[in-house]
Design a protein around this motif. Sequence first.
Motif, PDB file in Angstrom:
ATOM      1  N   SER A  33       0.874  -1.724   0.007  1.00  0.00           N
ATOM      2  CA  SER A  33      -0.007  -0.715   0.177  1.00  0.00           C
ATOM      3  C   SER A  33       0.695   1.502  -0.177  1.00  0.00           C
ATOM      4  N   TYR A  34       0.520   2.311  -0.600  1.00  0.00           N
ATOM      5  CA  TYR A  34       1.188   3.546  -0.365  1.00  0.00           C
ATOM      6  C   TYR A  34       0.941   4.125   0.464  1.00  0.00           C
ATOM      7  N   GLY A  35       0.306   4.265   1.941  1.00  0.00           N
ATOM      8  CA  GLY A  35       0.493   4.450   3.311  1.00  0.00           C
ATOM      9  C   GLY A  35       0.619   3.537   4.185  1.00  0.00           C
ATOM     10  N   TYR A  36       0.148   4.205   5.140  1.00  0.00           N
ATOM     11  CA  TYR A  36       0.640   2.924   6.149  1.00  0.00           C
ATOM     12  C   TYR A  36      -0.621   2.865   6.824  1.00  0.00           C
ATOM     13  N   THR A  37      -1.612   2.168   5.938  1.00  0.00           N
ATOM     14  CA  THR A  37      -3.103   2.356   6.611  1.00  0.00           C
ATOM     15  C   THR A  37      -3.153   0.457   6.494  1.00  0.00           C
ATOM     16  N   THR A  38      -3.948   0.091   8.115  1.00  0.00           N
ATOM     17  CA  THR A  38      -4.256  -1.306   8.169  1.00  0.00           C
ATOM     18  C   THR A  38      -5.120  -1.590   7.407  1.00  0.00           C
ATOM     19  N   ALA A  39      -4.888  -3.545   6.733  1.00  0.00           N
ATOM     20  CA  ALA A  39      -5.524  -3.446   5.937  1.00  0.00           C
ATOM     21  C   ALA A  39      -6.731  -4.110   6.060  1.00  0.00           C
ATOM     22  N   SER A  40      -7.518  -4.048   5.865  1.00  0.00           N
ATOM     23  CA  SER A  40      -9.318  -4.460   5.615  1.00  0.00           C
ATOM     24  C   SER A  40      -9.342  -5.713   5.274  1.00  0.00           C
ATOM     25  N   SER A  41     -10.086  -6.219   5.760  1.00  0.00           N
ATOM     26  CA  SER A  41     -10.875  -7.363   5.444  1.00  0.00           C
ATOM     27  C   SER A  41     -10.908  -7.977   3.749  1.00  0.00           C
ATOM     28  N   SER A  42     -11.403  -7.208   3.333  1.00  0.00           N
ATOM     29  CA  SER A  42     -10.778  -7.425   1.679  1.00  0.00           C
ATOM     30  C   SER A  42     -10.128  -7.158   0.906  1.00  0.00           C
ATOM     31  N   ALA A  43      -8.388  -7.737   1.567  1.00  0.00           N
ATOM     32  CA  ALA A  43      -7.428  -7.739   1.346  1.00  0.00           C
ATOM     33  C   ALA A  43      -7.153  -9.194   0.920  1.00  0.00           C
ATOM     34  N   VAL A  44      -7.719 -10.228   2.138  1.00  0.00           N
ATOM     35  CA  VAL A  44      -8.257 -11.578   1.534  1.00  0.00           C
ATOM     36  C   VAL A  44      -8.629 -12.120  -0.186  1.00  0.00           C
ATOM     37  N   LEU A  45      -9.221 -10.922   0.066  1.00  0.00           N
ATOM     38  CA  LEU A  45     -10.185 -11.189  -1.392  1.00  0.00           C
ATOM     39  C   LEU A  45      -9.432 -11.396  -2.340  1.00  0.00           C
ATOM     40  N   GLU A  46      -8.616 -10.676  -2.536  1.00  0.00           N
ATOM     41  CA  GLU A  46      -7.924 -10.213  -3.811  1.00  0.00           C
ATOM     42  C   GLU A  46      -6.915 -11.133  -4.156  1.00  0.00           C
ATOM     43  N   SER A  47      -6.376 -10.652  -5.276  1.00  0.00           N
ATOM     44  CA  SER A  47      -5.459 -12.061  -5.194  1.00  0.00           C
ATOM     45  C   SER A  47      -3.789 -11.468  -5.012  1.00  0.00           C
ATOM     46  N   PRO A  48      -3.160 -12.725  -4.603  1.00  0.00           N
ATOM     47  CA  PRO A  48      -1.971 -11.899  -3.950  1.00  0.00           C
ATOM     48  C   PRO A  48      -0.631 -11.078  -5.200  1.00  0.00           C
ATOM     49  N   ILE A  49      -0.689 -12.072  -6.288  1.00  0.00           N
ATOM     50  CA  ILE A  49       0.115 -11.774  -7.377  1.00  0.00           C
ATOM     51  C   ILE A  49      -0.207 -10.109  -8.137  1.00  0.00           C
ATOM     52  N   GLU A  50      -1.768 -10.428  -7.965  1.00  0.00           N
ATOM     53  CA  GLU A  50      -1.974  -9.039  -8.002  1.00  0.00           C
ATOM     54  C   GLU A  50      -1.753  -7.449  -7.070  1.00  0.00           C
ATOM     55  N   MET A  51      -1.700  -7.896  -6.308  1.00  0.00           N
ATOM     56  CA  MET A  51      -0.919  -6.777  -5.497  1.00  0.00           C
ATOM     57  C   MET A  51      -0.260  -7.119  -5.356  1.00  0.00           C
ATOM     58  N   ILE A  52       0.961  -8.056  -5.818  1.00  0.00           N
ATOM     59  CA  ILE A  52       2.285  -7.687  -5.838  1.00  0.00           C
ATOM     60  C   ILE A  52       3.119  -7.010  -7.272  1.00  0.00           C
ATOM     61  N   GLY A  53       1.473  -7.562  -8.505  1.00  0.00           N
ATOM     62  CA  GLY A  53       2.222  -7.015  -9.962  1.00  0.00           C
ATOM     63  C   GLY A  53       2.062  -5.662 -10.517  1.00  0.00           C
ATOM     64  N   ARG A  54       1.083  -4.565  -9.122  1.00  0.00           N
ATOM     65  CA  ARG A  54       1.190  -3.243  -8.891  1.00  0.00           C
ATOM     66  C   ARG A  54       2.282  -2.290  -7.636  1.00  0.00           C
ATOM     67  N   TRP A  55       3.050  -3.564  -6.884  1.00  0.00           N
ATOM     68  CA  TRP A  55       3.799  -2.729  -6.034  1.00  0.00           C
ATOM     69  C   TRP A  55       5.090  -3.119  -7.102  1.00  0.00           C
ATOM     70  N   LEU A  56       5.560  -3.978  -7.613  1.00  0.00           N
ATOM     71  CA  LEU A  56       6.488  -3.920  -8.429  1.00  0.00           C
ATOM     72  C   LEU A  56       6.282  -2.771  -9.829  1.00  0.00           C
ATOM     73  N   ASN A  57       5.801  -2.672 -10.627  1.00  0.00           N
ATOM     74  CA  ASN A  57       4.891  -1.470 -11.429  1.00  0.00           C
ATOM     75  C   ASN A  57       5.443   0.055 -10.570  1.00  0.00           C
ATOM     76  N   ARG A  58       5.714  -0.285  -9.411  1.00  0.00           N
ATOM     77  CA  ARG A  58       4.966   1.722  -8.469  1.00  0.00           C
ATOM     78  C   ARG A  58       7.187   1.465  -8.807  1.00  0.00           C
ATOM     79  N   MET A  59       7.216   0.298  -7.702  1.00  0.00           N
ATOM     80  CA  MET A  59       9.202   0.377  -7.395  1.00  0.00           C
ATOM     81  C   MET A  59       9.490   0.288  -8.354  1.00  0.00           C
ATOM     82  N   LEU A  60       9.654  -0.110  -9.640  1.00  0.00           N
ATOM     83  CA  LEU A  60      10.333  -0.644 -10.225  1.00  0.00           C
ATOM     84  C   LEU A  60      10.433   0.258 -11.900  1.00  0.00           C
ATOM     85  N   VAL A  61       9.258   0.527 -11.716  1.00  0.00           N
ATOM     86  CA  VAL A  61       8.915   1.633 -13.571  1.00  0.00           C
ATOM     87  C   VAL A  61       8.658   2.996 -13.103  1.00  0.00           C
TER      88      VAL A  61
END
Length: 711
Positions: free
Chosen positions: A337-365
């Motif tokens: 996540s962008y900030g230091y927010t606490t994860a909500s219960s909806s985090a378990v419903l999202e694909s982990p690879i999709e979350m990591i893909g967004r993070w990689l795109n932000r950090m590396l590109v």
Amino acid sequence: MPGVPSNKACERCKKRHLKCDETRPHCERCSAAGVECPGYVQTRKFIDQGASVRRRYAPYHETHAKSGAAAHVGEGTTGLSSHAQPIIQSQQPRAELFGVQSDNGTSDSTLNSRQDESHISVKNVQMVEAGPFDDIEPVSLQSQSSVLNGLAAHPASDLNLAFGSRAPTSPIGNSISPLASIGRTPALENVLHKTSLDRPDTEKMKSSEDISPQRSEREEFQNIVSELMTGTEHEIAFLTRHFAEIIGPWLDLSDSGKFFSVYVPIRAINAPSLKYAIAALAAKQLGRVKGAKLSTGEGMLTSPATTEMYPNAQADWFLKAANYYYMAASDISNSTSYGYTTASSSAVLESPIEMIGRWLNRMLVQDKDQHVSNKDIFRKAEEMMATAALLTFYKLFDSDGDQWHTHLTGIRKAFDVLVEADRVNLSFFSHGIRTCFWNFARQDYLASYFTRCPTHLDPENLDLWRAAGISIDNHAKFHINQSGPINMSQEDQAANGICWLVSKVVNFLAQSRQSQIAQWTGSSQSRSTGSKDSPGDASQLSTNTWLDLCFGFQSWFEGVPETFRPCVRIEQPKDLSKPSENSKLPFPEVFYSFTTCAATMQHYHFGRIALLLNRPTDDVSAPSTAFDRLQGYREVTKEVEYRSRELCGIALGRPQGGVRIYMIPLLFAVGQCLESDDEHQIIVDLLRGVEADLGWAAEYAVQKLYASWNR
């Protein structure tokens, strides 16, 4: 050891110092005096005066002379301690429930001394030796609150220290066994002492077959203590070891460097998401196999380590797995996540690879002003990709093959970002990212085979596959390097090369299916794609693609090292389940000394069968007469039968678990090609054996096969 009655006289005779005739329920001396007999309140005290007393007053069973030795009973069951017998009473019915046989003989004096135990005093009870926690009697519902208060009064570190102590030996070295000791507070000790004497005799002597299906108070208490252990040092250690020994090698199927079974457990020490993902996957696998651990080849009669055993044989592993999955997904959500927010219960419903893909795109590109080095980012990316691989594996564990494709959504974007970053920084993926890629790629084409849709990872994106470590020349031809630029063995190169080839085959099948649908619906494929090619040109292109794939498989087979030859082969093994000496199995039995080679050869035959059954029609080179076409069909049938027998022969050799979990779609495909009932039964047994032994879902494939055979 059971308590020894200190005095058998009734309370009135005892006070008057008279000889009591000990008549039950009221002594005759009191009756003759016309007074009410107060009864026989017996105070028990525990003593140890040697083996003679133990033999007289209690069933004393000793399996081995050496303390710490374990008796081998069998596989797939949960064991109880053999040398640390319960001190308060015999637990023979409990032992029978878990497959451990013990002497159930009980002396008459012991049975008599158990009468009217609801009034027994426990103030003089002494413990000579601490028995296994699993042998402790259940705590009543009224007492559970006091137990929990006692546990809560002690820090978790106290419990963790107790969990790390050496436990009594389990009679079954390869199964989950209760620990002999658990963190006991004074409050817990008092409750356990009391409730061990409060259980009625009828319940103690009840046979395991007569146990009520309702959850007993004992099970409820064990589950409470088990839930309190979630996240504790011992439980994490137990699950991490189980992952490293059993599940990690499944993910290292084409990685001689053993990233998942060696490096991932070490990285998990400082990576919470990785630690919880390991625990979630290990707990789910244990739940799927009902808590039975697989044998990893260690000694069968030696004492297991504390980290090999778990104190509660009836732990709710599925609940624990869900808890750990949520903890891992929440940690990934916080990390990406962008900030230091606490994860909500909806985090378990999202694909982990999709979350990591967004993070990689932000950090590396996207982020140009980075305050951390690329080396640190790629190390973090390794850990997060490994977490995503474990959590995706968690979802695939009990999913039908038709659902696999949806669980892999997002892998293409994540690896495209890594390829884009590597063009500037590196030529190849790091060891960890490379291993994650090949796990996703293998799952990708197997998922696409079930749904007949294109794979998420494009096999025509050669830069992606080259970054993953295989050598593909400018003509899109795969070959094995004798000494490549990265540390990848020839066996790993060959295994990953067949993965790329089978991905191309599955995409070819998906394209052929799309062409058929276009013909059935009356719209040409060229019109839908905007191409100006004629149907004849499309047919010729399909034929060229098919021929190119056939040549690719043949070139691969000619270039593999000698380790791809089986070391054991029996052409006509006997069916030992049948009494007839002439009964032979319809398949050979093939065993490879290298696990990677066994899996690779299965997928090689699978790819060749898929090509044989999906050869496109060619008006130019097609047989001209009906006899020629019939001869061509016979040749195809003969080769399909040969490759089906080879694939099933490898399965009958019972290879390592990583081979077996990935052969479910393969056996499903082969099952549709075979015709005899004996062959069908073997396929069904192989599929159900995978689910029974490893926990990997396979029943959906069996039901699909039955539907296909009954049409």
